[in-house]
Structures are given as structure tokens and as C-alpha cells.
Design an enzyme around this catalytic site. Structure first.
Site, PDB file in Angstrom:
ATOM      1  N   HIS A 110       3.887  28.181  18.884  1.00 18.48           N
ATOM      2  CA  HIS A 110       3.396  29.392  18.221  1.00 18.48           C
ATOM      3  C   HIS A 110       2.289  30.057  19.038  1.00 18.48           C
ATOM      4  CE1 HIS A 110       5.296  29.167  14.168  1.00 18.48           C
ATOM      5  NE2 HIS A 110       5.392  27.887  14.462  1.00 18.48           N
ATOM      6  N   CYS A 137       9.535  30.099  17.079  1.00 23.84           N
ATOM      7  CA  CYS A 137       9.838  28.981  16.185  1.00 23.84           C
ATOM      8  C   CYS A 137      11.096  29.277  15.357  1.00 23.84           C
ATOM      9  CB  CYS A 137       8.629  28.653  15.315  1.00 23.84           C
ATOM     10  SG  CYS A 137       8.743  27.028  14.510  1.00 23.84           S
ATOM     11  N   GLU A 191       1.107  32.997  18.613  1.00 19.61           N
ATOM     12  CA  GLU A 191       0.263  33.798  17.720  1.00 19.61           C
ATOM     13  C   GLU A 191      -0.837  32.971  17.065  1.00 19.61           C
ATOM     14  OE1 GLU A 191       3.050  31.959  14.771  1.00 19.61           O
ATOM     15  OE2 GLU A 191       3.106  32.555  16.871  1.00 19.61           O
TER      16      GLU A 191
END
Length: 259
Positions: A223, A100, A225
Site C-alpha cells: 500500500h 492490493c 498510499e
């Protein structure tokens, strides 16, 4: 490179406004690595510390408040103060990941797509909607070159950005990226989101992720994660628990590369 018996170490780079560093570190450690969180000022003072790591990761957030443009200030710091250190890190066969805001930084610093006599060949700019977008997206892995996407075909991840629209300088840049197998991830229409446009920001070629010509530098707007545990999935109660979240494979591939 690390041996099979050693722990792969990732340097998570932080700056004022970074806010996804802990989640990203958790993802790398879940994948079997070790993480240290390093502030940009510390790295500028001691760039040689990069020799102790195999992976450099620029996590998401709003570095320096995204003043001027998203990621622009940290990108300038990296380019002017850390160019030699990061170039040596890359040339040593190590990995660099930008998520990002980290993707925005890699693009605008020239480390992902090197500058030429005309400047940057591409950038990430405001979404077509002109506003921040936060939702889940279906993605297709396109590149056989990208180390982080080995054995990944399709992936479901959240996005959260205002400046995620990929724009190339001209058709020649696009042709080069396609010919070199660098368009790593693209937005696709998924069965769970037929009423929502597949491409959330208007990116050229529906591009959501890009790798360099070695496949070892990877930037993506979604994302990974944020989808490490199966319970991160918004429909896990209806569809049941998977073995792991889709995003974990990206971090596992990074660790496995050195094993």
C-alpha cells in the site's frame, strides 16, 4: 494528455467494501493531482466520463466482501460492463493503477495480463500461511518499463492482505514476464527485518508488483498510499523525518507522466 499547466485528474473507482479510497485520493492530491471518487454503478451508467481523466485507480479494500475470491466480483463487472471503455482508456496512453484489492481486480479482469485461449495466465491466491498478513516489507524496483517506478530503486511499504500470492500458469508465462521487464516489484530482505522472511506470502519470484507490456498499467500488493507522510514510517522517531514517505514517489511519477 494533460499539459504542464493543467491539473492531472485521477478517477478513484469505488465499490461496496472499498476502504482505501480516501487515502489514495489524498496521495494523488499530495502529488499535485486532482481526484474524484466514482462508484462502479455510476461508471457503468456513464462510462464516457472516463474521457475526463488521465488516471484510473482501483484502491485497496474488500470489494463486495471478497466473496468468491478477492476482487473477483468487481473484476467480472469491469470485464463484462466496462471492457470497451477501459480498453479505450488504456489505448489512449493513459495510466491504470491497482493497489492490493485493485491489483487482484486488474489480474482477474484480464486488463493487466490479457487472457488467452487457456484463460488467465496468472492469478493472486491465498498466502502460504493461509491467513491475513499485516506488516511492513522491503521492496526492490526491478522494471525500467514501469511508469510508476521511475527513479525508484528500493521502497519500504506496508502490506495487508490474505490473497497476495502471485502464481503463474506455467514457466512460459514467467519467462515471458521476465523477458518483457514486467516484474516491477519484488520482496527483498531488509536490514530492519532480518528475523522475518522477506517474502510474506509465497509469491513466485518474490513478486510484489507487476506492470503490463506498456508499463502504464501497474498492480502491486503493498500500500503506497499508507506511506505518504514521513510520520507514517514505524521508525520515524528513531531514524528521523525523511522528506516524504516512500510511497509518494509512485503517485508523483503518475502525475509527472502527464506534465
Amino acid at each position: 494528455m494533460a499539459t504542464a499547466t493543467s491539473t492531472v485528474k485521477a478517477l478513484i473507482l469505488r465499490a461496496p467494501g472499498t476502504n482505501c479510497d480516501q487515502e489514495t485520493g489524498f496521495a494523488f492530491e499530495t502529488a499535485g493531482g486532482h481526484c474524484d471518487y466514482v462508484h462502479i454503478n455510476e461508471l457503468v451508467e456513464r462510462p464516457a466520463m472516463m474521457n475526463d481523466y488521465q488516471i484510473l485507480c482501483l484502491p485497496g479494500g474488500f470489494s463486495y466482501g471478497d466473496d468468491i475470491a478477492a476482487g473477483r466480483i468487481l473484476a467480472s463487472q469491469m470485464e463484462s460492463r466496462l471492457f470497451d471503455a477501459i480498453s479505450s482508456f488504456r489505448d489512449a496512453g493513459k495510466l491504470i493503477l491497482g493497489i492490493c484489492n485493485g491489483f487482484q481486480i486488474l489480474i482477474k479482469s484480464g486488463f493487466l495480463l490479457p487472457k488467452d485461449e487457456q484463460g488467465l495466465p496468472a492469478t493472486l491466491t491465498w498466502n502460504d500461511s493461509g491467513r491475513f498478513i499485516d506488516r511492513w516489507v522491503e521492496l526492490k524496483a526491478n522494471s525500467n518499463r514501469c511508469v510508476f517506478l521511475r527513479d525508484v530503486e528500493q521502497i519500504y511499504l506496508p502490506i495487508a492482505h490474505a490473497e497476495g500470492k502471485f502464481v503463474a500458469r506455467d514457466q512460459a508465462v514467467i519467462d515471458s514476464l521476465q523477458a518483457n521487464d514486467q516484474i516491477a516489484l519484488s520482496y527483498i530482505q531488509g536490514s530492519q527485518s532480518e528475523s522475518i522472511a522477506a517474502n510474506p506470502n509465497g509469491s513466485t519470484l518474490d513478486l510484489a508488483g507487476l506492470c503490463d507490456d506498456t508499463g502504464r498499467i501497474f498492480g502491486l500488493m503493498p500500500h503506497p498510499e499508507r506511506h505518504i507522510d514521513p510520520t507514517h514510517h514505524p521508525r520515524w522517531t528513531r531514524e528521523g523525518l525523511a522528506e516524504s514517505g516512500d510511497g509518494l514517489a509512485i503517485f508523483e511519477n503518475a502525475i509527472r507522466y502527464f506534465a
